[in-house]
Design a protein around this motif. Structure first.
Motif, PDB file in Angstrom:
ATOM      1  N   GLY A 197       0.803  -1.218   0.000  1.00 41.90           N
ATOM      2  CA  GLY A 197       0.000   0.000   0.000  1.00 41.90           C
ATOM      3  C   GLY A 197       0.835   1.266   0.000  1.00 41.90           C
ATOM      4  O   GLY A 197       0.344   2.337   0.347  1.00 41.90           O
ATOM      5  N   VAL A 198       2.113   1.140  -0.392  1.00 41.74           N
ATOM      6  CA  VAL A 198       3.003   2.311  -0.446  1.00 41.74           C
ATOM      7  C   VAL A 198       2.791   3.026  -1.772  1.00 41.74           C
ATOM      8  O   VAL A 198       2.902   2.423  -2.845  1.00 41.74           O
ATOM      9  N   LYS A 199       2.504   4.314  -1.694  1.00 39.23           N
ATOM     10  CA  LYS A 199       2.241   5.088  -2.901  1.00 39.23           C
ATOM     11  C   LYS A 199       3.495   5.780  -3.422  1.00 39.23           C
ATOM     12  O   LYS A 199       3.721   5.855  -4.628  1.00 39.23           O
ATOM     13  N   GLU A 200       4.290   6.303  -2.500  1.00 41.08           N
ATOM     14  CA  GLU A 200       5.436   7.112  -2.922  1.00 41.08           C
ATOM     15  C   GLU A 200       6.423   7.237  -1.766  1.00 41.08           C
ATOM     16  O   GLU A 200       6.051   7.172  -0.602  1.00 41.08           O
ATOM     17  N   ILE A 201       7.709   7.393  -2.104  1.00 40.32           N
ATOM     18  CA  ILE A 201       8.749   7.681  -1.129  1.00 40.32           C
ATOM     19  C   ILE A 201       9.223   9.115  -1.360  1.00 40.32           C
ATOM     20  O   ILE A 201       9.495   9.500  -2.502  1.00 40.32           O
ATOM     21  N   ASP A 202       9.302   9.892  -0.301  1.00 41.00           N
ATOM     22  CA  ASP A 202       9.688  11.298  -0.411  1.00 41.00           C
ATOM     23  C   ASP A 202      11.107  11.424  -0.969  1.00 41.00           C
ATOM     24  O   ASP A 202      12.085  11.052  -0.312  1.00 41.00           O
ATOM     25  N   GLY A 203      11.215  11.953  -2.170  1.00 40.01           N
ATOM     26  CA  GLY A 203      12.500  12.088  -2.846  1.00 40.01           C
ATOM     27  C   GLY A 203      13.476  13.017  -2.151  1.00 40.01           C
ATOM     28  O   GLY A 203      14.691  12.946  -2.387  1.00 40.01           O
ATOM     29  N   ASN A 204      12.983  13.875  -1.277  1.00 33.41           N
ATOM     30  CA  ASN A 204      13.875  14.780  -0.551  1.00 33.41           C
ATOM     31  C   ASN A 204      14.816  14.032   0.386  1.00 33.41           C
ATOM     32  O   ASN A 204      15.854  14.563   0.789  1.00 33.41           O
ATOM     33  N   TYR A 205      14.428  12.815   0.747  1.00 32.68           N
ATOM     34  CA  TYR A 205      15.247  12.027   1.666  1.00 32.68           C
ATOM     35  C   TYR A 205      16.031  10.920   0.954  1.00 32.68           C
ATOM     36  O   TYR A 205      16.719  10.139   1.601  1.00 32.68           O
ATOM     37  N   LEU A 206      15.893  10.832  -0.359  1.00 33.64           N
ATOM     38  CA  LEU A 206      16.575   9.795  -1.108  1.00 33.64           C
ATOM     39  C   LEU A 206      17.740  10.368  -1.900  1.00 33.64           C
ATOM     40  O   LEU A 206      17.644  11.442  -2.479  1.00 33.64           O
ATOM     41  N   HIS A 207      18.843   9.635  -1.925  1.00 29.72           N
ATOM     42  CA  HIS A 207      20.048  10.087  -2.607  1.00 29.72           C
ATOM     43  C   HIS A 207      20.621   8.934  -3.422  1.00 29.72           C
ATOM     44  O   HIS A 207      20.325   7.767  -3.182  1.00 29.72           O
ATOM     45  N   ASP A 208      21.461   9.300  -4.362  1.00 25.93           N
ATOM     46  CA  ASP A 208      22.166   8.287  -5.146  1.00 25.93           C
ATOM     47  C   ASP A 208      23.010   7.427  -4.205  1.00 25.93           C
ATOM     48  O   ASP A 208      23.609   7.930  -3.253  1.00 25.93           O
TER      49      ASP A 208
END
Length: 373
Positions: free
Chosen positions: A353-364
């Motif tokens: 049921g996960v729609k999205e992960i906040d990209g502000n906290y994700l890095h290469d």
């Protein structure tokens, strides 16, 4: 339904309050996020935090196992052949249970989405609501008592109290202070994180019993490898003893169960290598009449959502330790499980049921190697 890509990201979320145990202090929840994309557009998510002192896994080792071992192994494979895929994953690399867990979560997410079912229903559907405890970090007795009271006031009725960091006499003072502060309004369970020796553990637990501190259970009082010591404690106190770090695999569980070295088992996906292996442990424990808790490391709501779905699906899982996302300064997951104080429910979406992960906290993931230097 075939896997067309497997991508990894580095995530880091600050905790609003330091998390302190006998083994470590955590101020930032670091994690490797996994995204599995299938040829029909379905996306599955997983995560694996580094917990060096328990699993031995680091950010770099998790990312390397996923990118260099699991990605080439699984790309092009069919999700519908899950049992074969999990066998391949388990055989492909020794250890690396956190990396295996992240991939396992994502594959289960994909499979349940394909079936059009929430993951806990896909896995068995025993419950649709569970309740978490809340962890009291190791501090002074006065600080811990104040924290415990605050958690009770915030709607929690089971406290998991960390001990084992220093003198046992201080641990007893901690529990006395907490019990005096909260009264009989809640359950108190202790987690020593391997911090006691067998004889001193027995002495301490007996003293707490004599004082009427009403401890529900004591988790992992002795070193993980010391099953004789664990059995000694179990046999010499009335309080139930739970094995945690002593049980990673089904083989560990079998040894603990056959020797009656503990009364309960704590299953964590990061130790077991994912849901597939965790199910085996839960089923084996049930055959011995031993109940299980499902706990976690310091994970975001992504990993806890997977653990909660697994826990809710199984009759023999009767205790839940899923407070980690509540310790974070922000929630990076849109969707997933829903918290209402201690109660956890599941949204109506399929899979995790996960729609999205906040990209502000994700890095290469290249930044992982810079972080660990």
């Amino acid at each position: 339904m075939k896997i067309v890509s497997i991508d990894t990201y580095y995530g880091a979320v600050p905790l609003h309050t330091p998390f302190k145990t006998a083994l470590r202090t955590v101020t930032v929840a670091e994690t490797v996020i996994v995204k599995v994309t299938c040829d029909n557009g379905i996306i599955g998510w997983g995560e694996a935090p580094p917990t060096h002192v328990i699993t031995g896994d680091s950010l770099a080792s998790i990312e390397s196992a996923i990118t260099n071992v699991f990605k080439p192994l699984l790309t092009g494979e069919s999700i519908t052949e899950r049992d074969r895929l999990f066998a391949l994953i388990n055989k492909a690399i020794v250890g690396n249970t956190s990396a295996k867990a992240a991939i396992d979560m994502a594959l289960h997410d994909c499979a349940a989405q394909q079936a059009g079912l929430p993951l806990h229903v896909f896995l068995g559907g025993y419950r649709d609501e569970i309740e978490t405890d809340y962890t009291v970090s190791v501090n002074t007795p006065e600080e811990m008592a104040a924290d415990a009271k605050a958690y009770i006031n915030n709607g929690f009725n089971v406290l998991k109290v960390k001990v084992g960091k220093d003198q046992i006499s201080t641990d007893i003072e901690r529990i006395k202070a907490i019990r005096e502060k909260v009264g009989d309004s809640c359950l108190i369970r202790l987690d020593a994180n391997q911090g006691w020796r067998p004889k001193e553990a027995v002495s301490a637990i007996r003293k707490m019993e004599d004082l009427g501190l009403d401890i529900e259970l004591v988790e992992q009082p002795v070193l993980a490898h010391d099953l004789k010591g664990l059995k000694y404690v179990t046999e010499n106190v009335d309080t139930p003893i739970m094995a945690d770090e002593s049980v990673f695999s089904i083989y560990d569980a079998r040894e603990v169960l056959e020797t009656a070295s503990a009364d309960l088992i704590n299953i964590k996906l990061m130790k077991a290598g994912g849901i597939h292996q965790a199910m085996k442990i839960a089923n084996l424990a049930e055959s011995f009449g031993v109940e299980c808790m499902v706990g976690s490391m310091i994970e975001t709501k992504l990993g806890i959502t997977a653990a909660a779905h697994f826990a809710a699906s199984q009759k023999n899982v009767t205790r839940y330790d899923f407070d980690a996302p509540l310790m974070l300064a922000d929630d990076i997951v849109s969707g997933g499980i829903i918290y209402n104080e201690r109660k956890i429910t599941f949204n109506s979406g399929s899979g995790l049921g996960v729609k999205e992960i906040d990209g502000n906290y994700l890095h290469d993931t290249k930044s992982i190697y810079a972080v660990e230097k």
